[in-house]
Motif scaffolding. Structure first.
Motif, mmCIF file in Angstrom:
data_model
loop_
_atom_site.group_PDB
_atom_site.id
_atom_site.type_symbol
_atom_site.label_atom_id
_atom_site.label_comp_id
_atom_site.label_asym_id
_atom_site.label_seq_id
_atom_site.Cartn_x
_atom_site.Cartn_y
_atom_site.Cartn_z
ATOM 1 N N THR A 174 39.739 55.688 11.903
ATOM 2 C CA THR A 174 39.148 54.339 11.839
ATOM 3 C C THR A 174 39.642 53.613 10.588
ATOM 4 O OG1 THR A 174 37.216 55.209 12.960
ATOM 5 C CG2 THR A 174 36.947 53.081 11.891
ATOM 6 N N ILE A 219 35.872 53.338 4.133
ATOM 7 C CA ILE A 219 35.763 54.271 5.271
ATOM 8 C C ILE A 219 36.557 55.548 4.953
ATOM 9 C CG2 ILE A 219 36.120 54.575 7.769
ATOM 10 C CD1 ILE A 219 35.992 51.473 7.968
ATOM 11 N N PHE A 252 38.314 61.500 12.785
ATOM 12 C CA PHE A 252 38.053 60.235 13.490
ATOM 13 C C PHE A 252 37.716 59.116 12.495
ATOM 14 C CE2 PHE A 252 37.001 63.590 16.582
ATOM 15 C CZ PHE A 252 37.896 63.245 17.589
ATOM 16 N N SER A 253 37.020 59.503 11.403
ATOM 17 C CA SER A 253 36.720 58.500 10.366
ATOM 18 C C SER A 253 38.009 58.070 9.677
ATOM 19 C CB SER A 253 35.753 59.064 9.326
ATOM 20 O OG SER A 253 34.652 59.608 9.953
#
Lengths: 163, 435
Positions: A137, A109, A133-134
């Protein structure tokens, strides 16, 4: 050293889950503001997009805390009957497998996020960068991998009465 | 080794071993899906699939509905709404023999209409109703069984987290599923009430009658119900009229519940923050269950196992209802050994295509799966609601709670049979809404 790692893991995941809580409140506010404004004026652009990104932060940042409080459902009726020694072995096997799995997931990710950053990818409606946001995560998955790493060390090195 | 054989081995050996090792269900599905996909394709393809699936599931707008509905349930729980609903039901039914138990089922119906979880419903009503039933000398076999099974209504009555997950996994309309769950939820409550009445008729000491209230007091108690009714109407009405998406309905419900809590002076920061923490824990667990099921589903799809199973079973020379009985039996047994929600997300990739191949109505079939899933919450030895009640009343023997739940289990099975025989109980409201 093990105690220190354990404390750090607890603190890190506690901080993350609080940040997740803030994002959850933001999700409620954003959605309600959008419902209200579109009724009286015009909708907030990109609400769906932002909700998805905020949802990713909420979920990823709560992964480690949920594992620490044994909130992920498991079939424990067999394991509960294992003698302590065997239970330690099964805990170690679980921890090492999941540590590897989530380390791979974190790496993948994060690589995806880096790719988004390098190519300057922006979201469809708001035209904003969304790689943070990635990365968030990936960070949440990394924090979960760290929880499993500490659990692995505990099942190998910690004395029975200290567990 | 053919891909299908790899799929079977993945389920039978790897997944079973990991479950028996005590690995969380969502993680085990993700891990087996990853390893299986790696074996059938390549490591690079498998790791790319895992990364992409985690990101796309976590950032999916559709799934953001889950934390919002879970939070709505927790706000209702921490604000004491359940107590007021119970009080109203108690004033209406408390003077009957077994009336407190009937009041509990009545309050369950109302609470379930705003809370989507069976454990939250059981925990809430248990905390409120168990002390009352103990006070009025109710037999533990009736009181604990009522709480344990009353909670199952929370899964069938909309909004339901289980239905949201089924809707997302099978790409069905969540609002149609919600509408389809209303009558089955009421039917379950009705059958539970019949069970209570029968138990008290056979043995009157099970549930002695409580004090009687005047008609004026009864009418006044209905003000306690207004808040829950308003939230239910807001959610279902907004969804039905197309004003809200399911996520928006959840957020609006949370907002309204918060405002009502603040206005009535029942808001506490402690309760709110506890609700947020509990919501994050449940949501994270559910999100990874769904993610694990998606990764596992990709592995199964690449092995073509679900299609082979569907083709094979559909070609058997037996009536589809016999196959349906087999599926329900598997769910009943599966629910005995692992968490019902986990079992559902694990099996949907196999059993949903099978149901469609057999020609079942997807909405009707989904509601039946929801109902059988919720039965898993009350069957030994992994019935989650049983342990909720045990935690609330440690003095009641676990075996007593299991025994008492078994009386109500018959009512659950009868409810499912009625739904199978009369599909319109599920389909009527969605048909009326979308004619």
């Amino acid at each position: 050293m093990l105690k220190l790692l354990d404390r750090f893991s607890n603190l890190l995941n506690r901080v993350l889950v609080w940040i997740g809580g803030v994002f959850l409140c933001l999700m409620i506010l954003l959605t309600c503001a959008n419902i209200f404004l579109r009724t009286v004026w015009f909708p907030i652009r990109g609400t769906f997009e932002l909700m998805g990104y905020f949802g990713a932060v909420v979920t990823a940042f709560a992964l480690g805390y949920t594992q620490l409080s044994k909130g992920h459902i498991a079939v424990d009726i067999v394991v509960m009957r294992f003698p302590k020694g065997l239970k330690r072995v099964t805990d170690a096997i679980n921890s090492i497998l999941l540590f590897i799995f989530f380390s791979f997931a974190t790496y993948q990710i994060a690589r995806f996020a880096t790719n988004l950053k390098d190519t300057g990818e922006v979201s469809e409606t708001l035209r904003i960068i969304y790689y943070p946001f990635s990365y968030a995560t990936a960070f949440g998955c990394g924090a979960l991998a760290f929880v499993f790493f500490v659990e692995l060390l505990k099942s190998i090195f910690q004395k029975e009465n200290a567990r | 080794m053919s891909a299908t054989v790899v799929g079977i081995l993945g389920i039978l050996i790897l997944l079973l071993i990991l479950f028996l090792l005590g690995m969380p269900v969502g993680f085990a599905m993700g891990l087996v899906g990853f390893c299986g996909f790696w074996y059938v394709t390549s490591f690079k393809a498998a790791i790319t699939m895992v990364g992409a699936d985690i990101w796309s599931t976590f950032s999916s707008y559709g799934l953001t509905v889950i934390p919002l509905f879970v939070l709505l349930g927790y706000i209702a729980f921490y604000s004491g709404l359940a107590e007021r609903l119970y009080e109203a039901a108690y004033k209406w039914f408390g003077h009957w023999r077994g009336g407190l138990a009937i009041a509990t089922i009545g309050a369950d119906e109302l609470f379930a209409a705003i809370c989507g979880s069976n454990t939250a419903t059981a925990a809430t009503m248990g905390a409120v109703a168990l002390p009352q039933m103990i006070k009025y000398n109710y037999d533990n076999r009736l009181s604990s069984g009522t709480i344990v099974t009353g909670g199952t209504i929370g899964t069938v009555m909309p909004p339901s987290v289980v239905m949201i997950i089924i809707g997302l996994q099978t790409e069905q309309s969540i609002i149609k599923l919600f509408l389809g769950g209303i009558l089955p939820g009421i039917l379950m409550g009705f059958l539970f009430v019949i069970t209570i009445v029968l138990m008290c008729r056979i043995n009157p000491s099970f549930g002695p009658a409580g004090p009687k209230f005047s008609f004026k007091e009864k009418i006044r108690s209905l003000t306690n119900v207004i808040e829950a009714v308003c939230i239910f109407v807001l959610i279902i009405g907004g969804l039905y009229k197309g004003i809200f998406t399911p996520t928006e309905a959840g957020a609006a419900g949370v907002f309204f519940a918060l405002i009502a809590t603040i206005v009535t002076g029942r808001f506490t920061w402690n309760g709110f923050l506890k609700g947020i923490m509990d919501t994050l824990k449940i949501s994270s667990m559910v999100f990874f269950l769904v993610t694990g099921a998606i990764i596992f589903g990709r592995f199964l799809a690449v092995t073509r196992l679900p299609f082979h199973v569907a083709e094979f079973v559909a070609s058997l020379p037996v009536h589809p209802y016999i196959i349906l009985s087999g599926i329900l039996f598997i769910y009943l047994i599966g629910g005995c050994f692992m968490d019902a929600l986990g079992f559902l997300v694990l099996t949907i990739p196999i059993f949903f295509p099978l149901g469609m191949r057999l020609g079942f109505d997807p909405l009707w079939y989904s509601v039946i799966l929801t109902m059988i899933t919720t039965v898993g919450a009350i069957t030994p030895p992994v019935g989650v609601n049983i342990y909720v009640v045990k935690a609330l009343a440690p003095e009641i023997e676990l075996s007593t709670i299991f025994k008492s739940a078994s009386f109500f289990l018959i009512a659950c099975i009868v409810a499912i049979l009625i739904i199978i025989l009369v599909p319109d109980i599920v389909l009527l409201i969605p048909k009326m809404a979308y004619k």
